[in-house]
Design a protein around this motif. Structure first.
Motif, PDB file in Angstrom:
ATOM      1  N   GLU A 200       0.821  -1.219   0.000  1.00  0.00           N
ATOM      2  CA  GLU A 200       0.000   0.000   0.000  1.00  0.00           C
ATOM      3  C   GLU A 200       0.852   1.265   0.000  1.00  0.00           C
ATOM      4  OE1 GLU A 200      -3.140  -2.835   0.458  1.00  0.00           O
ATOM      5  OE2 GLU A 200      -1.072  -2.767   1.175  1.00  0.00           O
ATOM      6  N   GLY A 201       2.117   1.140   0.442  1.00  0.00           N
ATOM      7  CA  GLY A 201       3.013   2.299   0.390  1.00  0.00           C
ATOM      8  C   GLY A 201       3.198   2.816  -1.024  1.00  0.00           C
ATOM      9  N   PHE A 202       3.280   1.915  -2.006  1.00  0.00           N
ATOM     10  CA  PHE A 202       3.397   2.325  -3.403  1.00  0.00           C
ATOM     11  C   PHE A 202       2.102   2.991  -3.880  1.00  0.00           C
ATOM     12  CE2 PHE A 202       6.238  -1.541  -3.393  1.00  0.00           C
ATOM     13  CZ  PHE A 202       7.427  -0.825  -3.387  1.00  0.00           C
ATOM     14  N   ILE A 203       0.966   2.431  -3.450  1.00  0.00           N
ATOM     15  CA  ILE A 203      -0.318   2.994  -3.867  1.00  0.00           C
ATOM     16  C   ILE A 203      -0.437   4.442  -3.403  1.00  0.00           C
ATOM     17  CG2 ILE A 203      -2.830   2.816  -3.597  1.00  0.00           C
ATOM     18  CD1 ILE A 203      -2.465  -0.188  -3.216  1.00  0.00           C
ATOM     19  N   MET A 204      -0.075   4.692  -2.153  1.00  0.00           N
ATOM     20  CA  MET A 204      -0.188   6.050  -1.621  1.00  0.00           C
ATOM     21  C   MET A 204       0.754   7.005  -2.339  1.00  0.00           C
ATOM     22  SD  MET A 204      -0.916   5.522   2.439  1.00  0.00           S
ATOM     23  CE  MET A 204       0.498   4.490   2.773  1.00  0.00           C
ATOM     24  N   PHE A 205       1.947   6.517  -2.690  1.00  0.00           N
ATOM     25  CA  PHE A 205       2.880   7.379  -3.432  1.00  0.00           C
ATOM     26  C   PHE A 205       2.289   7.777  -4.779  1.00  0.00           C
ATOM     27  CE2 PHE A 205       6.152   7.526  -6.779  1.00  0.00           C
ATOM     28  CZ  PHE A 205       6.790   8.696  -6.398  1.00  0.00           C
ATOM     29  N   ILE A 232      -0.991  -1.393  -9.152  1.00  0.00           N
ATOM     30  CA  ILE A 232      -0.494  -2.023  -7.930  1.00  0.00           C
ATOM     31  C   ILE A 232      -1.620  -2.772  -7.234  1.00  0.00           C
ATOM     32  CG2 ILE A 232       0.474  -1.588  -5.633  1.00  0.00           C
ATOM     33  CD1 ILE A 232       2.503  -1.138  -7.795  1.00  0.00           C
ATOM     34  N   LYS A 233      -2.768  -2.114  -7.132  1.00  0.00           N
ATOM     35  CA  LYS A 233      -3.957  -2.728  -6.539  1.00  0.00           C
ATOM     36  C   LYS A 233      -5.154  -2.099  -7.232  1.00  0.00           C
ATOM     37  CE  LYS A 233      -5.508  -4.331  -2.031  1.00  0.00           C
ATOM     38  NZ  LYS A 233      -5.260  -4.258  -0.574  1.00  0.00           N
ATOM     39  N   ILE A 234      -5.989  -2.883  -7.822  1.00  0.00           N
ATOM     40  CA  ILE A 234      -6.953  -2.432  -8.828  1.00  0.00           C
ATOM     41  C   ILE A 234      -7.890  -1.330  -8.349  1.00  0.00           C
ATOM     42  CG2 ILE A 234      -8.891  -3.210 -10.261  1.00  0.00           C
ATOM     43  CD1 ILE A 234      -7.482  -5.929 -10.457  1.00  0.00           C
ATOM     44  N   PHE A 235      -8.217  -1.296  -7.073  1.00  0.00           N
ATOM     45  CA  PHE A 235      -9.276  -0.407  -6.588  1.00  0.00           C
ATOM     46  C   PHE A 235      -9.100   1.078  -6.952  1.00  0.00           C
ATOM     47  CE2 PHE A 235     -11.398   2.205  -3.365  1.00  0.00           C
ATOM     48  CZ  PHE A 235     -12.697   1.768  -3.540  1.00  0.00           C
ATOM     49  N   PRO A 236      -7.898   1.673  -6.940  1.00  0.00           N
ATOM     50  CA  PRO A 236      -7.785   3.111  -7.244  1.00  0.00           C
ATOM     51  C   PRO A 236      -8.371   3.543  -8.579  1.00  0.00           C
ATOM     52  CG  PRO A 236      -5.771   2.354  -6.215  1.00  0.00           C
ATOM     53  CD  PRO A 236      -6.614   1.126  -6.469  1.00  0.00           C
ATOM     54  N   ILE A 237      -8.638   2.603  -9.500  1.00  0.00           N
ATOM     55  CA  ILE A 237      -9.245   2.990 -10.774  1.00  0.00           C
ATOM     56  C   ILE A 237     -10.646   3.545 -10.553  1.00  0.00           C
ATOM     57  CG2 ILE A 237     -10.418   0.835 -11.436  1.00  0.00           C
ATOM     58  CD1 ILE A 237      -8.098   2.888 -13.715  1.00  0.00           C
ATOM     59  N   ILE A 238     -11.253   3.212  -9.387  1.00  0.00           N
ATOM     60  CA  ILE A 238     -12.590   3.717  -9.061  1.00  0.00           C
ATOM     61  C   ILE A 238     -12.581   5.223  -8.825  1.00  0.00           C
ATOM     62  CG2 ILE A 238     -14.569   3.414  -7.498  1.00  0.00           C
ATOM     63  CD1 ILE A 238     -13.982   0.987  -9.136  1.00  0.00           C
ATOM     64  N   LEU A 239     -11.416   5.822  -8.654  1.00  0.00           N
ATOM     65  CA  LEU A 239     -11.340   7.272  -8.465  1.00  0.00           C
ATOM     66  C   LEU A 239     -11.665   8.040  -9.734  1.00  0.00           C
ATOM     67  CD1 LEU A 239      -9.874   6.300  -5.883  1.00  0.00           C
ATOM     68  CD2 LEU A 239      -8.233   8.141  -6.217  1.00  0.00           C
ATOM     69  N   LEU A 240     -11.621   7.383 -10.881  1.00  0.00           N
ATOM     70  CA  LEU A 240     -11.775   8.079 -12.157  1.00  0.00           C
ATOM     71  C   LEU A 240     -13.052   8.904 -12.284  1.00  0.00           C
ATOM     72  CD1 LEU A 240     -10.298   5.703 -14.890  1.00  0.00           C
ATOM     73  CD2 LEU A 240      -9.489   7.961 -14.183  1.00  0.00           C
ATOM     74  N   PRO A 241     -14.241   8.375 -11.905  1.00  0.00           N
ATOM     75  CA  PRO A 241     -15.446   9.204 -12.053  1.00  0.00           C
ATOM     76  C   PRO A 241     -15.361  10.531 -11.298  1.00  0.00           C
ATOM     77  CG  PRO A 241     -16.040   6.919 -11.632  1.00  0.00           C
ATOM     78  CD  PRO A 241     -14.566   7.023 -11.424  1.00  0.00           C
ATOM     79  N   PHE A 242     -14.757  10.521 -10.120  1.00  0.00           N
ATOM     80  CA  PHE A 242     -14.646  11.747  -9.326  1.00  0.00           C
ATOM     81  C   PHE A 242     -13.656  12.718  -9.949  1.00  0.00           C
ATOM     82  CE2 PHE A 242     -15.897   8.317  -6.458  1.00  0.00           C
ATOM     83  CZ  PHE A 242     -17.028   8.875  -5.871  1.00  0.00           C
ATOM     84  N   LEU A 243     -12.567  12.204 -10.488  1.00  0.00           N
ATOM     85  CA  LEU A 243     -11.592  13.062 -11.160  1.00  0.00           C
ATOM     86  C   LEU A 243     -12.154  13.606 -12.465  1.00  0.00           C
ATOM     87  CD1 LEU A 243      -8.411  10.897 -10.510  1.00  0.00           C
ATOM     88  CD2 LEU A 243      -9.112  12.966  -9.315  1.00  0.00           C
ATOM     89  N   LEU A 365      -4.789   2.229   5.029  1.00  0.00           N
ATOM     90  CA  LEU A 365      -3.695   3.189   4.925  1.00  0.00           C
ATOM     91  C   LEU A 365      -3.961   4.314   3.914  1.00  0.00           C
ATOM     92  CD1 LEU A 365      -0.623   0.785   5.212  1.00  0.00           C
ATOM     93  CD2 LEU A 365      -1.482   2.373   6.933  1.00  0.00           C
ATOM     94  N   PRO A 366      -4.536   4.029   2.724  1.00  0.00           N
ATOM     95  CA  PRO A 366      -4.841   5.150   1.823  1.00  0.00           C
ATOM     96  C   PRO A 366      -5.788   6.186   2.436  1.00  0.00           C
ATOM     97  CG  PRO A 366      -4.879   3.084   0.609  1.00  0.00           C
ATOM     98  CD  PRO A 366      -4.773   2.722   2.065  1.00  0.00           C
ATOM     99  N   LEU A 368      -5.547   7.296   5.393  1.00  0.00           N
ATOM    100  CA  LEU A 368      -4.691   8.215   6.139  1.00  0.00           C
ATOM    101  C   LEU A 368      -4.115   9.286   5.217  1.00  0.00           C
ATOM    102  CD1 LEU A 368      -2.821   5.690   8.439  1.00  0.00           C
ATOM    103  CD2 LEU A 368      -4.597   7.295   9.109  1.00  0.00           C
ATOM    104  N   LEU A 369      -3.764   8.888   4.015  1.00  0.00           N
ATOM    105  CA  LEU A 369      -3.280   9.859   3.037  1.00  0.00           C
ATOM    106  C   LEU A 369      -4.367  10.876   2.719  1.00  0.00           C
ATOM    107  CD1 LEU A 369      -1.101  10.714   0.897  1.00  0.00           C
ATOM    108  CD2 LEU A 369      -2.340   9.249  -0.694  1.00  0.00           C
ATOM    109  N   LEU A 370      -5.576  10.390   2.441  1.00  0.00           N
ATOM    110  CA  LEU A 370      -6.689  11.284   2.106  1.00  0.00           C
ATOM    111  C   LEU A 370      -7.094  12.117   3.315  1.00  0.00           C
ATOM    112  CD1 LEU A 370      -8.760   8.725   0.007  1.00  0.00           C
ATOM    113  CD2 LEU A 370      -7.406  10.650  -0.866  1.00  0.00           C
ATOM    114  N   GLY A 371      -7.015  11.525   4.520  1.00  0.00           N
ATOM    115  CA  GLY A 371      -7.309  12.286   5.726  1.00  0.00           C
ATOM    116  C   GLY A 371      -6.295  13.379   5.960  1.00  0.00           C
ATOM    117  N   THR A 372      -5.032  13.122   5.620  1.00  0.00           N
ATOM    118  CA  THR A 372      -3.991  14.140   5.757  1.00  0.00           C
ATOM    119  C   THR A 372      -4.258  15.318   4.836  1.00  0.00           C
ATOM    120  OG1 THR A 372      -2.364  12.425   6.302  1.00  0.00           O
ATOM    121  CG2 THR A 372      -1.511  14.550   5.574  1.00  0.00           C
TER     122      THR A 372
END
Length: 449
Positions: A200-205, A232-243, A365-366, A368-372
């Motif tokens: 997950e460290g790579f995903i957050m980067f 790295i992990k398929i789920f972040p592709i779900i961010l596309l509609p919001f972007l 963990l992601p 925490l990145l978004l919360g930051t």
């Protein structure tokens, strides 16, 4: 006096996490929760009492992370699968072609030592090609030593963490820079990424770099970073509609098409064993269950009604609820506003986890990145509570107590979500606008168009 207290608290974090990483195995729940609790208590106390600037203590943060790099992962057995897949690649075996069980009698005895520690020897690998390449690289550097593999793998994660913090400091306004402190010293990040070696460290980067280049209006580079996060992990592709909604139709379409194209290219190496890969994904979704929230309640009700574990159908229903929740957040999101984009992504990701059948500690963990970036307290509270889920690895603890601890985890989380939504550390960043032409980008100030 306050400075000395703060430094003492940081040293407590360092000592507690070092003892935890080097001496406490996964099944020793009592010791694990004790040392983690000490570290998190010191972290919360230091953070809430006006911590010294992050810059003043960055050297100590890097030092403790380097110390943890050289610990062997004791609290996670996923690491053994990383090593197994890396060795397969070195032996020119496609990790999607055979399960470890099918290979166990074909290779040297040192492989068999690893085989006995695998948590899913009958499953094909679920780790995408980019991770397989990294596994193989670390196996080469490690000279077939599992310890040296561990050090090289976690050194890559350490470097990704350095990059994540670098881009966080660029994204967060100077008057809110203490949010970087909350991220850098979070015990869950130190424990699960640097000590236990979860990717997950790579995903957050890649996510933070995608957001950085998004707001620098370098959309193509941002889309590449997002596609790498999804690779790295398929789920972040779900961010596309919001972007897409943030950018507007035309720019959002280009951004999404490029992201999907690169994402597909990154997965090409799975061919011709894509069926094996998807089989493992489906097995994970339909069969695995760990630390669920709504799922556990639903499962208990269905067990009373039907007399058996209805995990497969419940997982399908929860997927529908997640789609509805994501659709609601998408409709509610405002276009071209940073202050609307980040909470939408955070709430979507949190909804996904709360509706999941499996929520391992490193899965949050992601958040925490978004919360930051958005200043939300809830992910940080969850990072302290989720260690209670390790009770399920303790064979001496009764099932009743394990469910009780999970109940405590989610009850406290719910209280903070409903009552403390604005949190002790919440702040709002002003909107920059997706079409800004400001050269000196700073999300804390509106750029002139």
């Amino acid at each position: 006096m306050a400075v000395h207290l703060h430094r003492s608290l940081l040293l407590i974090i360092v000592l507690a996490l070092t003892i935890l990483a080097y001496t406490v195995p996964q099944a020793a729940f009592g010791k694990l929760v004790l040392y983690y609790g000490i570290a998190f208590g010191a972290y919360a106390w230091a953070g809430l009492h006006k911590p010294a600037s992050f810059e003043a203590h960055s050297w100590l943060n890097w030092m403790v992370k380097l110390v943890l790099v050289f610990s062997f992962p004791l609290a996670s057995d996923d690491f053994y699968r990383f090593y197994w897949d890396g060795m397969c690649v070195l032996e020119k075996i496609n990790p999607y072609q055979f399960t470890p069980h099918e290979l166990q009698t074909l290779y040297p005895q040192d492989w068999m030592v690893v085989f006995t520690k695998l948590n899913s020897p009958n499953y094909f690998s679920v780790y995408p090609p980019i991770l397989q390449a990294l596994f193989a690289m670390c196996a080469i550097v490690g000279f077939k030593s599992i310890y040296l593999f561990s050090v090289s793998w976690k050194m890559l994660l350490f470097l990704s963490d350095v990059g994540t913090i670098y881009f966080l400091k660029k994204l967060i306004p100077k008057d809110k820079i203490q949010m970087v402190w909350w991220y850098a010293w979070n015990p869950l990040i130190l424990f699960e990424i640097i000590a236990n070696g979860h990717p997950e460290g790579f995903i957050m980067f890649f996510i933070v770099t995608a957001l950085y280049y998004l707001f620098r209006t370098r959309y193509d580079l941002s889309s590449v970073m997002l596609s790498l996060a999804a690779a790295i992990k398929i789920f972040p592709i779900i961010l596309l509609p919001f972007l897409w909604k943030y950018l507007g139709f035309k720019k959002g379409l280009r951004y999404s098409l490029l992201s999907v194209l690169i994402f597909i290219l990154c997965l090409c190496c799975i061919y011709p064993y894509q069926d094996h890969f998807m089989q493992s994904i489906r097995l994970y979704i339909s069969s695995f269950e760990f630390n669920g929230s709504l799922f556990e309640i639903w499962k208990a009700i269905d067990y009373q009604r039907f007399g058996f574990d209805n995990v497969r159908h419940i997982g399908q229903y929860l997927s529908v609820l997640f789609i509805l929740w994501t659709t609601y957040l998408f409709i509610r999101q405002k276009s071209m506003q940073w202050s609307s984009l980040l909470p939408s992504i955070l709430l979507m990701w949190m909804g996904y986890l709360l509706l999941s059948t499996t929520v391992h500690p490193w899965y949050i963990l992601p958040l925490l990145l978004l919360g930051t970036l958005s200043g939300w307290l809830v992910p940080f509270i969850w990072s302290g509570l989720i260690v209670l889920s390790y009770s399920w690895y303790d064979p001496t603890m009764s099932t009743t107590w394990k469910y009780a601890l999970i109940g405590i985890e989610y009850m406290v989380l719910l209280i903070f979500f409903l009552v403390g939504r604005n949190g002790l550390i919440r702040f709002n960043l002003k909107d920059t606008g997706a079409h800004s032409s400001c050269h000196d980008f700073n999300p804390g100030h509106r750029c002139q168009v």
